[in-house]
Write an enzyme that holds these catalytic residues in place. Structure first.
Site, PDB file in Angstrom:
ATOM      1  N   GLU A 108      40.603  45.058  38.555  1.00  0.00           N
ATOM      2  CA  GLU A 108      41.958  44.924  38.006  1.00  0.00           C
ATOM      3  C   GLU A 108      42.272  43.464  37.701  1.00  0.00           C
ATOM      4  O   GLU A 108      42.834  43.131  36.654  1.00  0.00           O
ATOM      5  CB  GLU A 108      42.981  45.510  38.992  1.00  0.00           C
ATOM      6  N   GLU A 128      38.812  53.361  44.297  1.00  0.00           N
ATOM      7  CA  GLU A 128      39.933  53.651  45.207  1.00  0.00           C
ATOM      8  C   GLU A 128      39.994  55.104  45.650  1.00  0.00           C
ATOM      9  O   GLU A 128      40.360  55.405  46.790  1.00  0.00           O
ATOM     10  CB  GLU A 128      41.267  53.275  44.542  1.00  0.00           C
TER      11      GLU A 128
HETATM   12  N1  T1G Z   1      38.286  44.846  52.151  1.00  0.00           N
HETATM   13  C1  T1G Z   1      37.955  44.348  53.358  1.00  0.00           C
HETATM   14  N2  T1G Z   1      36.690  44.233  53.783  1.00  0.00           N
HETATM   15  C2  T1G Z   1      35.738  44.633  52.952  1.00  0.00           C
HETATM   16  C3  T1G Z   1      36.003  45.168  51.677  1.00  0.00           C
HETATM   17  C4  T1G Z   1      37.358  45.256  51.288  1.00  0.00           C
HETATM   18  N3  T1G Z   1      37.716  45.728  50.089  1.00  0.00           N
HETATM   19  N4  T1G Z   1      34.832  45.474  51.088  1.00  0.00           N
HETATM   20  C5  T1G Z   1      33.872  45.155  51.964  1.00  0.00           C
HETATM   21  N5  T1G Z   1      34.401  44.638  53.084  1.00  0.00           N
HETATM   22  C6  T1G Z   1      33.699  44.121  54.271  1.00  0.00           C
HETATM   23  C7  T1G Z   1      33.047  45.228  55.070  1.00  0.00           C
HETATM   24  O1  T1G Z   1      33.974  45.800  55.977  1.00  0.00           O
HETATM   25  C8  T1G Z   1      31.945  44.472  55.781  1.00  0.00           C
HETATM   26  O2  T1G Z   1      32.531  43.781  56.855  1.00  0.00           O
HETATM   27  C9  T1G Z   1      31.524  43.442  54.734  1.00  0.00           C
HETATM   28  O3  T1G Z   1      32.616  43.333  53.820  1.00  0.00           O
HETATM   29  C10 T1G Z   1      30.291  43.824  53.953  1.00  0.00           C
HETATM   30  O4  T1G Z   1      30.482  45.133  53.423  1.00  0.00           O
HETATM   31  C11 T1G Z   1      44.899  47.144  44.635  1.00  0.00           C
HETATM   32  C12 T1G Z   1      44.154  49.426  46.318  1.00  0.00           C
HETATM   33  C13 T1G Z   1      31.550  45.469  48.108  1.00  0.00           C
HETATM   34  C14 T1G Z   1      29.819  47.196  47.530  1.00  0.00           C
HETATM   35  O5  T1G Z   1      36.614  50.266  47.823  1.00  0.00           O
HETATM   36  O6  T1G Z   1      32.126  49.167  48.347  1.00  0.00           O
HETATM   37  O7  T1G Z   1      41.334  47.369  45.641  1.00  0.00           O
HETATM   38  O8  T1G Z   1      31.057  44.601  58.641  1.00  0.00           O
HETATM   39  O9  T1G Z   1      28.636  46.292  54.680  1.00  0.00           O
HETATM   40  O10 T1G Z   1      26.631  47.060  51.480  1.00  0.00           O
HETATM   41  O11 T1G Z   1      43.922  48.861  43.385  1.00  0.00           O
HETATM   42  O12 T1G Z   1      31.568  46.744  50.773  1.00  0.00           O
HETATM   43  O13 T1G Z   1      30.770  42.309  57.719  1.00  0.00           O
HETATM   44  O14 T1G Z   1      32.778  42.859  59.072  1.00  0.00           O
HETATM   45  O15 T1G Z   1      29.801  47.400  52.726  1.00  0.00           O
HETATM   46  O16 T1G Z   1      26.823  44.666  50.566  1.00  0.00           O
HETATM   47  C15 T1G Z   1      38.696  48.986  46.604  1.00  0.00           C
HETATM   48  C16 T1G Z   1      34.726  48.571  49.135  1.00  0.00           C
HETATM   49  C17 T1G Z   1      39.701  48.544  47.625  1.00  0.00           C
HETATM   50  C18 T1G Z   1      35.167  48.376  47.738  1.00  0.00           C
HETATM   51  C19 T1G Z   1      29.454  45.581  49.438  1.00  0.00           C
HETATM   52  N6  T1G Z   1      37.437  48.426  46.889  1.00  0.00           N
HETATM   53  N7  T1G Z   1      33.526  47.825  49.435  1.00  0.00           N
HETATM   54  O17 T1G Z   1      28.539  46.432  50.068  1.00  0.00           O
HETATM   55  O18 T1G Z   1      28.277  45.384  52.392  1.00  0.00           O
HETATM   56  S1  T1G Z   1      41.276  49.231  47.322  1.00  0.00           S
HETATM   57  C20 T1G Z   1      36.447  49.111  47.495  1.00  0.00           C
HETATM   58  C21 T1G Z   1      32.296  48.205  49.084  1.00  0.00           C
HETATM   59  C22 T1G Z   1      41.918  48.299  46.065  1.00  0.00           C
HETATM   60  C23 T1G Z   1      43.673  47.958  44.382  1.00  0.00           C
HETATM   61  C24 T1G Z   1      43.197  48.687  45.521  1.00  0.00           C
HETATM   62  C25 T1G Z   1      31.149  47.442  49.626  1.00  0.00           C
HETATM   63  C26 T1G Z   1      30.508  46.434  48.658  1.00  0.00           C
HETATM   64  P1  T1G Z   1      31.741  43.356  58.153  1.00  0.00           P
HETATM   65  P2  T1G Z   1      29.279  46.171  53.354  1.00  0.00           P
HETATM   66  P3  T1G Z   1      27.467  45.884  51.114  1.00  0.00           P
END
Ligand code: T1G
Length: 709
Positions: A108, A128
């Site tokens: 976004e 999401e």
């Molecule tokens: N927020 C907080 N922590 C996050 C995070 C996030 N969005 N994404 C990853 N982490 C942390 C995770 O907890 C872990 O922490 C570390 O990063 C590594 O992640 C306004 C409402 C990016 C593909 O759904 O899909 O945006 O264990 O083990 O395999 O519209 O993380 O080290 O403490 O998964 O390399 C939408 C979620 C949010 C993406 C990386 N975004 N993340 O994968 O490592 S909602 C998502 C992922 C939003 C807006 C809205 C994956 C990754 P720790 P990992 P990875």
């Protein structure tokens, strides 16, 4: 500083630096906003590059923060929405430079820039919906303007990410950069100085004409039908579709408000809380008290599997699929051939279904080395034993492995319920012995219970946790007890399903109630699939341990006595046709009624909610014991086992999360009621009683335990 501002002559550079994934945590959107203001004011700056530090652009909003909002513990402010609008309004062109992931709020944000460039291997998406929500910062409004309505609907409703080259074709990304991303992005920014592209929110050419909704109607109808078919709890997906539809029928500001309203509804829904819990709990698994992330792991370059049955073959495939060479051994050539042909058949099916290419399969098969000679195991780093369940035999196998394998090699058992300490006692290396409990079919199911015995060393545990990731499994560390976590809790669940039929419920009614609750399959169908004879044999073997006066399952033993073992004999709780399709069998109910009458079990009408409570709370009550005994480290670990290995619906977060959402007071009251009606099998777990009286949940308990450690 989490947001840095630098300058490369006439190009300003804003770098978001919030490890590990540059999530948009509180303070970050504000800091980006200030940086944009600074760029606007700085006369020397003629274009701006927005980039992420480290391997990712931005992984979206901070899920920890969102989970707090979802739980009502924090307020949400639509800062990101405002920031993106401000970026679009910037008089100087802004170029988002994307490496790694630009997901959710990350995409976004990038869509608020005037241009997007990406490194090869980058990926973008609006995932999401997988968290039970929809894009909440204009994603449903800007994505259709860049990618077209059909693709935007698909991406927002299904949550799949797409690769940079496809994103270029779709118009989401303007250019792929070869070589250094920052340098390439700066050069691109110079090309567009003085020639700012229109604001994304004003690019309406891909939306179709406003006021003519019929032109996109087929896209939305098909998308709705598709998500209803594919998803058991499609609320967020349907909301995403509604929001994209609004983009095609309303002016931008109004349709943005539609998105905001739908976003708020989703965020406060139970599935959102559950799915965010699941995301965070999966990442918690790696955190083990006393075993820091940097604990040295042992190299695992080669593996051996003992036993070429269904389980052994599946486990060999798991390692081969991860590129790890694996021996597979059985007692004679015929058994080995049978095992291997099953493996080949599985691979052939995967090729047919397009999951693997023939070349991939050929390479994997090369890695699987059948042998009859245990001497071949002398150099392997890890052995997984998958012979039939019998303590004496397992101990013989481990004694032999201990003699043959090099010092330091890890010896793992795939037992589902035997005592690992006793198995380890057959070796001179108990520190290298543990359980690696795969779930059938091993090459498909994501769960791996990593069972720590008394003497298992930290290095062996750390190695197993890392290995789980490498082989694509969700590794959950559990303690050693009968059935470990998964099967120990599944046993009372299955028991109650059976009791309910004995008390008068229809077989299909029991399965249907739990299917409607969200389970992938009803418990009696699962029993038929696994084989009713397994429990029957175990009950016969352990009859001497049964406490007199405690009710025992009856119907499945009797079904076995009349030759109904489940799918494998063509009949169990159901009948099965040649394609193993379950057919209700009118013969079953009268048989069960007769057995119940003989045993003096009163018959009554049983409602669907009671069926669910009986089965699920039996599971939860055992989970509470497991948690209190420390067999599972956290309530969330139990949930991960159930989501990944037992078909528990992810939108309910797992049994412990579900119990917390019902409220432990209520759960305890119901368990106590069953205790009164049904006797000692329902004795409330002390932890359940305690937490209920304190008005707390399992998650609170786990958080406090973690703080103590
Ligand atoms: N927020 C907080 N922590 C996050 C995070 C996030 N969005 N994404 C990853 N982490 C942390 C995770 O907890 C872990 O922490 C570390 O990063 C590594 O992640 C306004 C409402 C990016 C593909 O759904 O899909 O945006 O264990 O083990 O395999 O519209 O993380 O080290 O403490 O998964 O390399 C939408 C979620 C949010 C993406 C990386 N975004 N993340 O994968 O490592 S909602 C998502 C992922 C939003 C807006 C809205 C994956 C990754 P720790 P990992 P990875």
């Amino acid at each position: 500083m989490q947001v840095q501002v630098t300058r490369d002559s006439d190009v300003g550079i804003i770098t978001i630096d919030n490890p590990p994934v540059n999530a948009l945590s509180p303070g970050i959107p504000e800091a980006i906003g200030e940086a944009v203001e600074q760029m606007e004011r700085d006369a020397a700056v003629r274009a701006v590059v927005l980039i992420g530090a480290g391997r990712n652009f931005v992984a979206g909003a901070d899920i920890n923060e969102l989970a707090k909002v979802a739980a009502g513990k924090s307020q949400r402010r639509p800062l990101l929405l405002e920031l993106i609008r401000r970026m679009e309004d910037c008089s100087k062109p802004i170029v988002a430079a994307i490496q790694g992931n630009a997901l959710g709020g990350g995409l976004e944000l990038a869509m608020g820039a005037h241009y997007r460039v990406a490194a090869a291997g980058a990926q973008v998406g609006q995932p999401e919906v997988k968290l039970g929500i929809i894009p909440g910062a204009g994603g449903t409004q800007r994505l259709p303007r860049l990618a077209g309505v059909a693709k935007a609907v698909e991406m927002c409703a299904e949550g799949a990410v797409i690769k940079a080259d496809e994103a270029v074709k779709l118009g989401i990304i303007d250019r792929l950069i070869e070589g250094g991303l920052l340098a390439g992005a700066v050069a691109f920014a110079r090309e567009v100085v003085g020639n700012r592209a229109p604001k994304t929110r004003e690019r309406n050419d891909k939306l179709g004409k406003l006021g003519t909704p019929q032109q996109n109607a087929a896209i939305f109808a098909a998308a709705r039908e598709n998500v209803r078919k594919k998803q058991r709890a499609p609320m967020a997906a349907l909301a995403a579709i509604d929001a994209v539809e609004a983009a095609t029928t309303l002016p931008f500001d109004e349709s943005c408000q539609v998105e905001q309203k739908l976003f708020g509804q989703c965020l406060s829904s139970a599935p959102a809380g559950a799915l965010m819990h699941a995301f965070l709990a999966e990442r918690e698994l790696a955190k083990v008290p006393g075993i820091p992330k940097d604990t040295p792991a042992l190299p695992v370059q080669s593996v051996a599997v003992v036993g070429a049955g269904t389980m052994g073959g599946g486990i060999a495939m798991v390692f081969a699929n991860a590129g790890i060479p694996v021996f597979i051994k059985d007692v004679d050539q015929a058994a080995l051939d049978r095992g291997l042909s099953k493996v080949q058949n599985n691979y052939a099916t995967s090729v047919k279904r397009g999951r693997f290419t023939q070349q991939f399969v050929d390479e994997r098969l090369q890695l699987i080395k059948p042998t009859l000679n245990i001497g071949d195991f002398s150099a392997v780093d890890l052995v997984v034993e998958a012979v039939f369940e019998g303590m004496a035999f397992k101990k013989e196998v481990f004694a032999e492995l201990d003699r043959v394998c090099k010092p330091g090699a890890i010896l793992a058992t795939n037992t589902s319920y035997l005592d690992i300490d006793e198995i380890a006692s057959a070796t001179r290396r108990p520190e290298a012995v543990l359980g690696l409990h795969f779930f059938s079919p091993a090459n498909v199911m994501r769960l791996l219970e990593i069972v720590r015995a008394k003497a298992t060393s930290k290095e062996v545990i750390a190695t197993s946790m890392q290995l789980a990731k490498r082989i694509g499994k969700v590794g959950v560390l559990v303690g050693n007890c009968r059935g470990f976590v998964g099967n120990r809790m599944f046993s009372p669940y299955r028991r109650e399903a059976q009791f309910l039929v004995e008390e008068g419920a229809e077989v299909q009614a029991v399965d249907q109630a739990l299917y409607d609750f969200g389970m992938a399959m009803g418990p009696l169908s699962v029993a038929d699939l696994a084989g009713l004879d397994i429990g029957w044999r175990m009950r016969k073997e352990f009859r001497h341990l049964q406490k007199p006066g405690v009710r025992q399952p009856l119907a499945e033993d009797r079904l076995c006595e009349v030759g109904r073992y489940g799918q494998k004999t063509g009949a169990g709780w159901y009948k099965y046709d040649q394609n193993r399709k379950a057919i209700p069998d009118p013969e079953v109910a009268p048989m069960v009624r007769k057995w119940a009458a003989e045993a003096g079990i009163a018959q009554r009408q049983i409602s669907a909610p009671e069926i669910v409570d009986r089965c699920i709370y039996a599971m939860v009550n055992e989970g509470a014991r497991i948690l209190q005994e420390g067999i599972a480290l956290r309530a969330g670990d139990i949930d991960m086992i159930y989501l990944n290995g037992y078909g528990f619906p992810n939108y309910r977060g797992g049994p412990m999360w579900y119990a917390d959402t019902v409220g432990l007071k209520k759960v305890y009251a119901r368990v106590s009621e069953f205790h009164q009606q049904l006797g000692e099998l329902w004795e409330p777990a002390p932890l359940l009683k305690q937490l209920a009286s304190e008005g707390r949940g399992f998650a609170d308990f786990s958080r406090e335990q973690a703080a103590i450690v």
